[in-house]
Design a protein around this motif. Structure first.
Motif, PDB file in Angstrom:
ATOM      1  N   GLU A 322       0.996  -1.138   0.042  1.00 36.42           N
ATOM      2  CA  GLU A 322      -0.015  -0.200  -0.052  1.00 36.42           C
ATOM      3  C   GLU A 322       0.967   1.233   0.024  1.00 36.42           C
ATOM      4  OE1 GLU A 322      -3.605   2.269   0.398  1.00 36.42           O
ATOM      5  OE2 GLU A 322      -2.614   0.841  -0.838  1.00 36.42           O
ATOM      6  N   PHE A 368      -9.181   0.983  -7.660  1.00 35.67           N
ATOM      7  CA  PHE A 368      -8.980   1.399  -6.177  1.00 35.67           C
ATOM      8  C   PHE A 368     -10.054   2.029  -5.349  1.00 35.67           C
ATOM      9  CE2 PHE A 368      -4.713   1.071  -8.430  1.00 35.67           C
ATOM     10  CZ  PHE A 368      -4.348   0.023  -7.820  1.00 35.67           C
ATOM     11  N   ASP A 375      -4.960   2.442   3.378  1.00 38.73           N
ATOM     12  CA  ASP A 375      -5.503   1.455   3.947  1.00 38.73           C
ATOM     13  C   ASP A 375      -4.176   0.485   3.944  1.00 38.73           C
ATOM     14  OD1 ASP A 375      -6.870  -0.709   4.767  1.00 38.73           O
ATOM     15  OD2 ASP A 375      -8.260  -0.766   3.048  1.00 38.73           O
ATOM     16  N   ARG A 378      -5.046  -2.950   2.436  1.00 40.24           N
ATOM     17  CA  ARG A 378      -5.560  -3.128   1.237  1.00 40.24           C
ATOM     18  C   ARG A 378      -5.432  -4.430   0.774  1.00 40.24           C
ATOM     19  NH1 ARG A 378      -7.949   0.845  -2.105  1.00 40.24           N
ATOM     20  NH2 ARG A 378      -7.012   2.551  -0.608  1.00 40.24           N
ATOM     21  N   SER A 379      -6.547  -5.115   0.040  1.00 39.58           N
ATOM     22  CA  SER A 379      -6.227  -6.358  -0.555  1.00 39.58           C
ATOM     23  C   SER A 379      -7.544  -6.395  -1.196  1.00 39.58           C
ATOM     24  CB  SER A 379      -5.805  -7.364   0.499  1.00 39.58           C
ATOM     25  OG  SER A 379      -5.799  -8.699  -0.235  1.00 39.58           O
ATOM     26  N   ASN A 381      -4.500  -5.511  -4.071  1.00 37.25           N
ATOM     27  CA  ASN A 381      -3.729  -4.156  -4.384  1.00 37.25           C
ATOM     28  C   ASN A 381      -3.000  -4.505  -5.763  1.00 37.25           C
ATOM     29  OD1 ASN A 381      -2.440  -1.830  -4.164  1.00 37.25           O
ATOM     30  ND2 ASN A 381      -1.768  -1.938  -2.123  1.00 37.25           N
TER      31      ASN A 381
END
Length: 441
Positions: A322, A368, A375, A378-379, A381
């Motif tokens: 990220e 995104f 974040d 985040r996944s 990504n």
């Protein structure tokens, strides 16, 4: 010095020049004027203030493949212009389609190289197309075995702890770039390559010459015509190449567990070995050198996410990705169209320059969720900070390893990251560099 909107149209830039048989290449297809309301994302000075998010968003929403002028700036002469590609899907499409968008025809920098230098520049793997690119990549990838890279993790962790502790104890504030990240990236790369400690300053000098060539803090070398000399030209790289050959000869006599020993014992020609040393020295150093302070800056700007990382509430690998998405080390890469084609509804002619902007693609709202937020968990990504397609960064695993170690140790050793002053950024439309990052200690 005038900005493009202040200049009269240059008659020499008017009118297309269709390529003849076998003439596709840089500057062959004639440039045109940008459409009304198209933001300028070419000027290197823009990036000294950070990523031009408003301009990129306007391009993604209204002009996803937009013509840009290459006006004279910072002493560098004007060029024929290029197409700026800013949406994530189109950036990935260009990077994956080497048959239509070549790295070889005009190399991979926005500025056209001197025609006399182009054959030389094409020797580098970065500037090759499949299948020859694959041959070189396979040869060199043998040197980047996971086992070899992971063994460097032990040394990198000790180095990170030493640098971070010294910075923390140096006073009420410190510059993270000069105290930690510059040395961290350089010393790790030196260990991986097998460069003697006494020669490590050379790597930094050569990297600065190539990466910071647009920045006023790195005055250019001028030619006899008073114009800046391309830092990637044969004359400017001769010192580095001579050193590479000397080091390779030493490694053949005194082999060690390092990348230069592997390259010296490989099937690479002398010219290919020189180019690999150049690529690894510059890209291997500056990827981490640019990404690391950018990640720390992002954490300082987002104290809630920083607290989550410190508390162990987010996976460190996801956090690294990220932070790379938010601060890609490379802003853009150039390709050259091999034939007439269409991209996002825009007709592109064979010979046109096509420049993908990683820094825009990583913030594309089509891919995104809340891209301007941070974040750390985040996944998925799917950022393109290490590129995509056949040219995806060969050292991505090594870079992620270094960043994971450095961020993890910083959360343990440093107090909460708080800015002690504004950052200073590199003047460049290629590298997303941070020259200074003052933090409280």
């Amino acid at each position: 010095m005038t900005r493009p909107e202040e200049r009269e149209p240059d008659p020499s830039l008017a009118g297309p020049t269709e390529p003849g048989p076998g003439e596709s290449g840089p500057g062959v297809a004639g440039p045109r004027e940008p459409g009304p309301g198209v933001p300028d994302v070419f000027d290197p000075r823009i990036y000294a203030a950070g990523l031009p998010h408003a301009a990129f968003r306007e391009l993604r929403d209204r002009h996803p493949v937009a013509w840009q002028q290459e006006y004279e700036v910072l002493g560098w002469p004007e060029g024929p212009g290029f197409w700026a590609v800013t949406r994530h899907a189109d950036v990935v499409g260009v990077l994956k389609d080497s048959g239509t968008f070549s790295s070889h025809l005009g190399a991979t920098q926005i500025r056209d190289p001197d025609p006399a230098d182009l054959p030389f520049i094409r020797r580098m793997m970065l500037n090759r197309d499949p299948p020859d690119h694959g041959r070189l990549r396979r040869l060199v990838s043998r040197a980047f075995t996971p086992g070899r890279i992971d063994r460097f993790g032990v040394a990198a962790r000790a180095r990170a702890r030493q640098l971070l502790t010294a910075a923390r104890d140096s006073g009420p504030a410190f510059d993270l770039v000069t105290a930690v990240t510059d040395d961290y990236a350089l010393l790790n790369l030196s260990d991986l390559l097998g460069v003697p400690e006494s020669d490590r300053g050379l790597l930094l000098k050569w990297t600065e010459r190539v990466i910071a060539y647009q920045d006023p803090d790195e005055p250019p070398v001028l030619g006899t015509d008073g114009r800046p000399v391309n830092p990637r030209s044969p004359a400017m790289l001769q010192e580095m190449f001579s050193y590479a050959q000397e080091l390779a000869a030493y490694k053949r006599r005194n082999p060690a567990d390092d990348v230069m020993t592997s390259l010296a014992q490989s099937e690479l020609s002398d010219a290919e070995l020189e180019m690999f040393f150049f690529l690894l020295t510059v890209a291997g150093n500056d990827t981490v050198r640019s990404a690391a302070p950018g990640g720390f800056l992002t954490l300082a700007e987002h104290p809630d996410e920083q607290r989550r990382l410190r508390a162990g509430d987010v996976d460190l690998d996801r956090a690294v990705d990220e932070l790379l998405r938010r601060h890609p080390p490379v802003l853009s890469f150039r390709r050259t169209a091999t034939r007439d084609t269409t991209l996002a509804g825009q007709h592109i002619r064979g010979g046109d320059k096509v420049v993908v902007f990683h820094a825009s693609a990583n913030y594309d709202e089509r891919v995104f969720d809340q891209p301007y937020g941070l974040d750390l968990g985040r996944s998925p990504n799917p950022h393109v900070s290490f590129g995509d397609g056949p040219h995806v960064c060969l050292g991505a695993h090594f870079a992620r390893l270094q960043l994971r170690i450095l961020y993890g140790e910083a959360m343990d050793l440093l107090p909460p990251l708080v800015m002690a002053g504004p950052p200073r950024r590199l003047v460049s439309n290629f590298i997303n560099g941070v020259k200074s990052l003052p933090l409280t200690s």
